[in-house]
Design an enzyme around this catalytic site. Structure first.
Site, PDB file in Angstrom:
ATOM      1  N   HIS A  20      12.973  64.339  19.602  1.00  0.00           N
ATOM      2  CA  HIS A  20      13.403  63.808  20.907  1.00  0.00           C
ATOM      3  C   HIS A  20      12.352  64.103  21.982  1.00  0.00           C
ATOM      4  O   HIS A  20      11.978  63.228  22.775  1.00  0.00           O
ATOM      5  CB  HIS A  20      14.715  64.468  21.333  1.00  0.00           C
ATOM      6  CG  HIS A  20      15.927  63.978  20.618  1.00  0.00           C
ATOM      7  ND1 HIS A  20      16.252  62.647  20.508  1.00  0.00           N
ATOM      8  CD2 HIS A  20      16.928  64.651  19.997  1.00  0.00           C
ATOM      9  CE1 HIS A  20      17.390  62.515  19.850  1.00  0.00           C
ATOM     10  NE2 HIS A  20      17.815  63.719  19.522  1.00  0.00           N
ATOM     11  N   HIS A  52       9.198  62.119  21.658  1.00  0.00           N
ATOM     12  CA  HIS A  52       9.490  60.740  22.053  1.00  0.00           C
ATOM     13  C   HIS A  52       9.431  60.632  23.582  1.00  0.00           C
ATOM     14  O   HIS A  52       8.800  59.721  24.142  1.00  0.00           O
ATOM     15  CB  HIS A  52      10.867  60.349  21.521  1.00  0.00           C
ATOM     16  CG  HIS A  52      11.138  58.886  21.541  1.00  0.00           C
ATOM     17  ND1 HIS A  52      12.313  58.333  21.055  1.00  0.00           N
ATOM     18  CD2 HIS A  52      10.422  57.828  21.998  1.00  0.00           C
ATOM     19  CE1 HIS A  52      12.275  57.026  21.197  1.00  0.00           C
ATOM     20  NE2 HIS A  52      11.139  56.682  21.769  1.00  0.00           N
ATOM     21  N   HIS A  84      14.399  68.315  14.728  1.00  0.00           N
ATOM     22  CA  HIS A  84      15.156  67.189  15.297  1.00  0.00           C
ATOM     23  C   HIS A  84      14.932  67.096  16.809  1.00  0.00           C
ATOM     24  O   HIS A  84      14.558  66.040  17.340  1.00  0.00           O
ATOM     25  CB  HIS A  84      16.633  67.384  14.983  1.00  0.00           C
ATOM     26  CG  HIS A  84      17.535  66.338  15.550  1.00  0.00           C
ATOM     27  ND1 HIS A  84      18.093  65.334  14.773  1.00  0.00           N
ATOM     28  CD2 HIS A  84      18.019  66.128  16.799  1.00  0.00           C
ATOM     29  CE1 HIS A  84      18.847  64.557  15.530  1.00  0.00           C
ATOM     30  NE2 HIS A  84      18.828  65.022  16.769  1.00  0.00           N
ATOM     31  N   GLU A  85      15.152  68.204  17.497  1.00  0.00           N
ATOM     32  CA  GLU A  85      15.014  68.186  18.960  1.00  0.00           C
ATOM     33  C   GLU A  85      13.562  67.990  19.390  1.00  0.00           C
ATOM     34  O   GLU A  85      13.295  67.376  20.425  1.00  0.00           O
ATOM     35  CB  GLU A  85      15.592  69.469  19.562  1.00  0.00           C
ATOM     36  CG  GLU A  85      17.074  69.705  19.274  1.00  0.00           C
ATOM     37  CD  GLU A  85      17.977  68.557  19.712  1.00  0.00           C
ATOM     38  OE1 GLU A  85      17.569  67.749  20.577  1.00  0.00           O
ATOM     39  OE2 GLU A  85      19.095  68.456  19.181  1.00  0.00           O
TER      40      GLU A  85
END
Length: 596
Positions: free
Chosen positions: A390, A393, A386-387
């Site tokens: 980020h 991105h 998940h991180e």
């Protein structure tokens, strides 16, 4: 159950910590950078009253403003990362406080800029809006024209930013540094109950461990609930006050206006999720039956239905799984991703005083760093992927956009992270053959939808309730907040839930309630990510390129349009319903496997 207990920061191997020397070689260099900002700020003030000289003057001012902002963001990020790695360290507490104070001072002294820019002759503004690279910047700016105050008023509000942020800062210190939850006896030995270990304890197959951890944690929040109600009240008052001052009908309208998000997107999320609450009710009832309980307590909502987790991952093992799971995004993505491990972007393990939870953080001129509190669980594997979503991105945005568009909208902030989660789920279901492990993965996915779509929408409803109540003059007392939260929680989880009212205090420990209408974006982001992952894993040959273009877009266009170009129309609630349908299908798959 194995829990990695927190140790002093000094006992953490360097290889398991983030390398912040790529930002500044040492703390003294960071402090010197803070001092240098005063000179940059003084130089920039020379533009005040001079923007009307013409297009070249405005463009020069924008270039110098970017230089100033980049340096400020860099030192601000360094300070908060240092503070978060050990919130008990007085030196880093002071460094972080200095950075926040500096940011407030800069904002106050630059408050004249936007009003003066918007006051320019319309022909000049139209001319500036045609300059390559600045088209969207000026379109966004002109949208705000009716919500910008005179320069002196903007300066007053900017100077008060630390005051407006004080409730959040107070909550953070109380929650991360002051509150101590004692220990829980597991297998005959005491284990410290911390934010990091709490989630692991709630997954325990031993119900007494779950019950003790839950009750003990909330006993401590109950002891400070009046203080936390005061910080929450101050927080909500600030949001409502600023919305009123800037000419918005509500704090929600102001929050969504920033990214040009129609209010209908928020309303359709709440409506669609409420239309599907029967799925969550059925899931809770099924959990009660599978666990052989007379009634479900909230501390029973996280333990796997298959019993103790059959999957554990060391951090090294997790790396390999992540690289394999994200392979559908292409070789270039994977090669770029490896930098996170090779260049120490990640602070892996919990230590005493470390900020709880996990996040990705950075600035245009830093690496996109990741804070974890690793416990070798499947949940930690999902947190890592998940991180990394980020961080990648951020990496692609900064690599492909000039500084002016070098960050992405909060509205799409959770899309890349949860796209990664969806790709991981598909990978694990396709590669893990053990039936118990497949059950555990399906259970984890369903819990993920429960936590990210259902629960975050519940949070969104509660957040709106708090803002609307305060706007009507209602005092946000501890009892008022607790009673409503408990009622809302019961609506979401349904009749199989017990009558224990302890969960009503959950509002007191949620940091995202201090972030002004952030939480709904977890739910919309997850649902959009479900649609994107379907495209990436499907036969649409353009899906990966569209997705990578989304990662690279930053804030070069409005987020709704960026998502439409990636293949998801978030003004149509069908993408939310599609996630509900997937939840239902995988719930059926879980029941089939457990029936065997």
């Amino acid at each position: 159950m194995t829990i990695k207990e927190a140790k002093p920061r000094s006992q953490t191997p360097e290889a398991d910590t983030w390398d912040l020397t790529s930002i500044y070689q040492d703390d003294d260099q960071a402090r010197q950078e803070m001092a240098n900002l005063a000179d940059l700020l003084a130089d920039f003030q020379g533009y005040q009253g001079q923007l009307s000289q013409g297009k070249d003057q405005v463009l020069a001012a924008l270039a110098d403003l970017a230089k100033l902002s980049r340096q400020l963001e860099k030192v601000y990020v360094y300070a908060h990362l240092k503070h978060d790695q050990d919130t008990t360290n007085e030196d880093y507490l002071q460094l972080d406080a200095s950075a926040q104070s500096l940011a407030a001072q800069v904002a106050e002294q630059l408050a004249w800029f936007t009003p003066e820019l918007l006051a320019l002759d319309q022909d000049l503004l139209n001319d500036l809006a045609q300059v390559p690279g600045y088209e969207h910047y000026f379109d966004t700016l002109l949208r705000q024209k009716n919500h910008i105050l005179p320069a002196d008023q903007e300066a007053l509000l900017a100077g008060a930013s630390e005051i407006f942020n004080n409730p959040s800062q107070t909550f953070s210190m109380l929650n991360n540094a002051d509150l101590k939850f004692g220990s829980v006896t597991i297998d005959g030995r005491p284990v410290d109950l911390t934010h990091g270990s709490y989630g692991v304890m709630l997954e325990s197959k031993d119900r007494e461990v779950r019950r003790t951890a839950f009750n003990q944690l909330y006993q401590h929040y109950d002891q400070v609930k009046y203080t936390l109600a005061a910080t929450m009240s101050g927080n909500i008052k600030s949001h409502n006050y600023l919305a009123k001052v800037y000419g918005f009908a509500s704090a929600r309208e102001r929050a969504l206006f920033q990214n040009n998000i129609p209010l209908a997107v928020y309303d359709e999320l709440v409506a669609t999720v409420n239309d599907n609450l029967h799925l969550l009710h059925d899931f809770v009832a099924y959990r009660k039956d599978q666990l052989g309980l007379d009634e479900v307590e909230m501390y029973d909502m996280y333990t796997p239905l298959a019993g103790q987790a059959p999957l554990k991952y060391s951090f090294e093992e997790a790396k390999e799984v992540v690289l394999a799971a994200l392979a559908p995004l292409g070789d270039q993505y994977i090669n770029d991703l490896k930098q996170a491990f090779d260049q120490r972007w990640i602070d892996v393990y919990e230590n005493i005083g470390k900020r709880s939870g996990a996040y990705s953080s950075g600035a245009y001129d830093t690496n996109p760093y990741i804070l974890l509190n690793w416990q070798d669980s499947l949940n930690d594997l999902y947190t890592l992927v998940h991180e990394l979503g980020h961080s990648m991105h951020s990496y692609y945005t900064r690599k492909n956009q000039d500084y002016i568009y070098g960050d992405y909208s909060i509205f799409v902030a959770e899309v890349a992270s949860t796209t990664n989660e969806n790709l991981l789920t598909e990978y694990l279901l396709n590669t893990v053959k053990d039936k118990d492990a497949q059950i555990y993965i399906l259970n984890h996915y369903l819990d993920g939808v429960k936590g990210t779509v259902f629960r975050q929408t519940q949070f969104a409803e509660f957040e709106q309730f708090m803002h609307e109540s305060e706007a009507k003059g209602q005092a946000l007392t501890a009892d008022y907040l607790t009673n409503h939260y408990e009622s809302l929680n019961r609506k979401y989880y349904g009749p199989s839930l017990s009558n224990d009212e302890t969960i009503g205090l959950e509002w007191a420990r949620i940091p995202h309630f201090y972030m002004n209408y952030y939480v709904y974006q977890y739910a919309t982001g997850f649902c959009a990510a479900t649609a994107l992952a379907e495209r990436i894993l499907g036969e649409d040959g353009s899906a990966v390129n569209d997705y990578l273009a989304f990662l690279a877009a930053g804030s070069s266009d409005y987020p709704i349009k960026v998502m439409q170009q990636a293949g998801v129309d978030m003004t149509n609630p069908n993408y939310i319903q599609a996630t509900m349908n997937k939840f239902e299908a995988r719930f059926s798959q879980l029941r089939t496997l457990l029936a065997k």
